[in-house]
Design a protein around this motif. Sequence first.
Motif, PDB file in Angstrom:
ATOM      1  N   SER A  34       3.816  73.424  33.459  1.00 48.88           N
ATOM      2  CA  SER A  34       4.978  74.283  33.674  1.00 48.88           C
ATOM      3  C   SER A  34       6.178  73.372  33.897  1.00 48.88           C
ATOM      4  CB  SER A  34       4.779  75.162  34.905  1.00 48.88           C
ATOM      5  OG  SER A  34       3.663  75.992  34.721  1.00 48.88           O
ATOM      6  N   THR A  36      10.968  73.226  33.564  1.00 53.21           N
ATOM      7  CA  THR A  36      12.226  73.908  33.276  1.00 53.21           C
ATOM      8  C   THR A  36      12.846  73.329  32.015  1.00 53.21           C
ATOM      9  OG1 THR A  36      13.537  72.398  34.641  1.00 53.21           O
ATOM     10  CG2 THR A  36      12.707  74.401  35.713  1.00 53.21           C
ATOM     11  N   SER A  38      16.884  73.211  30.420  1.00 47.18           N
ATOM     12  CA  SER A  38      18.293  73.496  30.704  1.00 47.18           C
ATOM     13  C   SER A  38      19.148  73.166  29.484  1.00 47.18           C
ATOM     14  CB  SER A  38      18.772  72.644  31.886  1.00 47.18           C
ATOM     15  OG  SER A  38      18.020  72.929  33.032  1.00 47.18           O
ATOM     16  N   THR A  51      19.187  77.577  32.917  1.00 43.58           N
ATOM     17  CA  THR A  51      17.881  76.947  33.073  1.00 43.58           C
ATOM     18  C   THR A  51      16.833  78.050  33.094  1.00 43.58           C
ATOM     19  OG1 THR A  51      18.811  75.127  34.372  1.00 43.58           O
ATOM     20  CG2 THR A  51      16.445  75.504  34.577  1.00 43.58           C
ATOM     21  N   ILE A  52      15.727  77.814  32.401  1.00 48.27           N
ATOM     22  CA  ILE A  52      14.592  78.742  32.463  1.00 48.27           C
ATOM     23  C   ILE A  52      13.359  77.957  32.895  1.00 48.27           C
ATOM     24  CG2 ILE A  52      15.442  80.414  30.786  1.00 48.27           C
ATOM     25  CD1 ILE A  52      13.604  79.088  28.696  1.00 48.27           C
ATOM     26  N   TRP A  53      12.420  78.661  33.503  1.00 45.01           N
ATOM     27  CA  TRP A  53      11.134  78.104  33.902  1.00 45.01           C
ATOM     28  C   TRP A  53      10.125  78.523  32.854  1.00 45.01           C
ATOM     29  CZ3 TRP A  53       9.154  74.664  37.113  1.00 45.01           C
ATOM     30  CH2 TRP A  53       7.794  74.713  37.391  1.00 45.01           C
ATOM     31  N   GLY A  89      13.752  68.625  34.774  1.00 42.87           N
ATOM     32  CA  GLY A  89      13.107  69.237  33.621  1.00 42.87           C
ATOM     33  C   GLY A  89      13.763  68.820  32.313  1.00 42.87           C
TER      34      GLY A  89
END
Length: 103
Positions: A34, A36, A38, A51-53, A89
């Motif tokens: 897992s 991130t 950006s 930003t997404i996870w 990330g």
Amino acid sequence: MGTIYYAGAAIHIEDRALAHLKAVISTKLRRHESFTVSWRHPDGEPVGRSTIWLHPSIPLRFQFDDPEPTVLDRRWIESMAQSAHSTGGIVIVPQPADEAIAS
């Protein structure tokens, strides 16, 4: 302009950058990691960054406007992959100028 469909959201990223990002994301998800991602918002969208996870259990789809696969620049992939190992990330960075390949 390509699109990532993730968790009900459509994220627009230029096709060439998206092809390189896909290579890095695919490697991380294959390892069940897992992380991130950006990026700065593209022209035509509100100024800012997002930003997404990403998690391996959430469906993800890449859609490209160009029907032909992009020739990948190893240095660009390595640059994004390097950022993947940081606490921030993956960061979508511009393609290295000295390795630019005409699309």
